[in-house]
Design a protein around this motif. Structure first.
Motif: not given
Length: 356
Positions: A349-356
């Motif tokens: 979840r954290r990495l997915a948010v960082a990619e946005r």
């Protein structure tokens, strides 16, 4: 006039998912009733009618109708610490706590750096080993043959992970080498080891290897098994990392070359960080599998947590309480594996948010 969209309520979603047709309603009713029946019986057996104290063991023998958790009250030290000397078991408890603390600190973003995370785990592992082994700081030496229970399981898992992950990175880089001889040789080694059962590798390193190695190179059986397990882990993890590397656009590494970046800078700053991000779900899964498969060492004579559980009900006093003991051992595995899986989900979840 346009209709305004109304967010469906929880009742609406439940009705749509489980009661949208007669068949859905019938299936929901049947399986719901079955689930309630199972929950009711488990609560009745495990909590309401259970015997919690070893002092009330006679109630278990006379058919209380519930679980006999008195065996855990009486034998929990054996399950958690195995053959470790009774008066020194506080060291084993602190050693396990050190590894758990390191795992918790690994969730803090401050340590998400190759040097910091390596230093953290090495510090935790050395602390664990010094507490368990003794011989330093006035601690009584306790040799490896007296280790056991949960502490031995954690030691095998931590040592395998610490040794196996760097090997996995090296294996993955060698397999994608531009030199065909190196790449093909590494491919044969990885595929050969991955095609073998883990138990056969452990047995080979524990029993067969001393016959072909000089005495000075043999070492303790526990460490030979850890090396074999780490090699097995590294081969599987190398393929996971290589898959993460293959998912990267080819232009990124070419652009890094065009900018004049050296090989190790390209690997350390461009390739590996993104490869680990791409390979995060299977990597967490590999750690979960590694933790669970530590139970295989019981077959070659180690007193880890499952084997310690066998010993807990292996006498005439508690020989009827095997279900309770295995339930307790299963709970231990569940806590660690669930924590690993939740941490993996948090990272995703954290990495997915960082990619946005």
């Amino acid at each position: 006039m346009a209709k305004t969209y109304v967010e469906p309520t929880l009742i609406d979603r439940i009705r749509a998912d489980y009661f949208s047709s007669r068949m859905d309603t019938a299936m929901t009713t049947v399986f719901g009733a079955l689930a309630l029946w199972v929950i009711y019986n488990l609560v009745s057996w495990g909590i309401v009618n259970a015997v919690w104290s070893a002092e009330n063991r006679d109630l278990c023998a006379h058919g209380s109708g519930g679980a006999c958790w008195g065996v855990i009250d009486s034998r929990w030290r054996l399950i958690l610490f195995g053959l470790y000397p009774y008066e020194e078991q506080w060291r084993s408890a602190l050693a396990c706590l050190a590894i758990v603390l390191v795992g918790g600190l690994s969730c803090v973003p401050y340590f998400w750096n190759a040097k910091r995370i390596t230093a953290l785990w090495l510090t935790g592992f050395v602390t664990f080993y010094v507490l368990m082994r003794g011989g330093y700081f006035g601690l009584t030496p306790v040799f490896e043959q007296n280790w056991g229970g949960l502490s031995l399981t954690i030691f095998i898992f931590a040592a395998t992970s610490l040794l196996g992950m760097p090997l996995a990175i090296i294996f993955a880089l060698l397999r994608r080498s531009e030199l065909p001889v190196i790449a093909k040789t590494m491919g044969i080694i990885i595929d050969t080891i991955r095609s073998l059962p883990l138990l056969s590798i452990m047995f080979t390193f524990a029993i067969v290897l001393p016959f072909v190695l000089p005495d000075w190179l043999t070492g303790d059986k526990l460490y030979r098994v850890i090396v074999g397990y780490a090699l097995f882990f590294a081969c599987y993890q190398a393929e996971i990392i290589r898959g993460g590397m293959q998912a990267l656009p080819a232009g990124q590494e070419e652009a890094a070359k065009a900018l004049g970046m050296g090989y190790w800078h390209r690997i350390g700053y461009i390739v590996l960080p993104q490869a680990f991000r791409n390979a995060l779900p299977p990597t967490i899964n590999q750690f979960v599998i590694t933790f669970k498969e530590t139970s295989l060492v019981a077959i070659i004579g180690f007193f880890e947590v499952v084997k310690s559980g066998d010993a807990a009900f292996g006498n005439a006093e508690w020989n009827f309480a095997h279900v309770e003991v295995y339930s307790f051992v299963a709970l231990i595995y569940f806590v660690f594996v669930f924590a690993l899986s939740r941490y993996g989900a948090y990272l995703e979840r954290r990495l997915a948010v960082a990619e946005r």
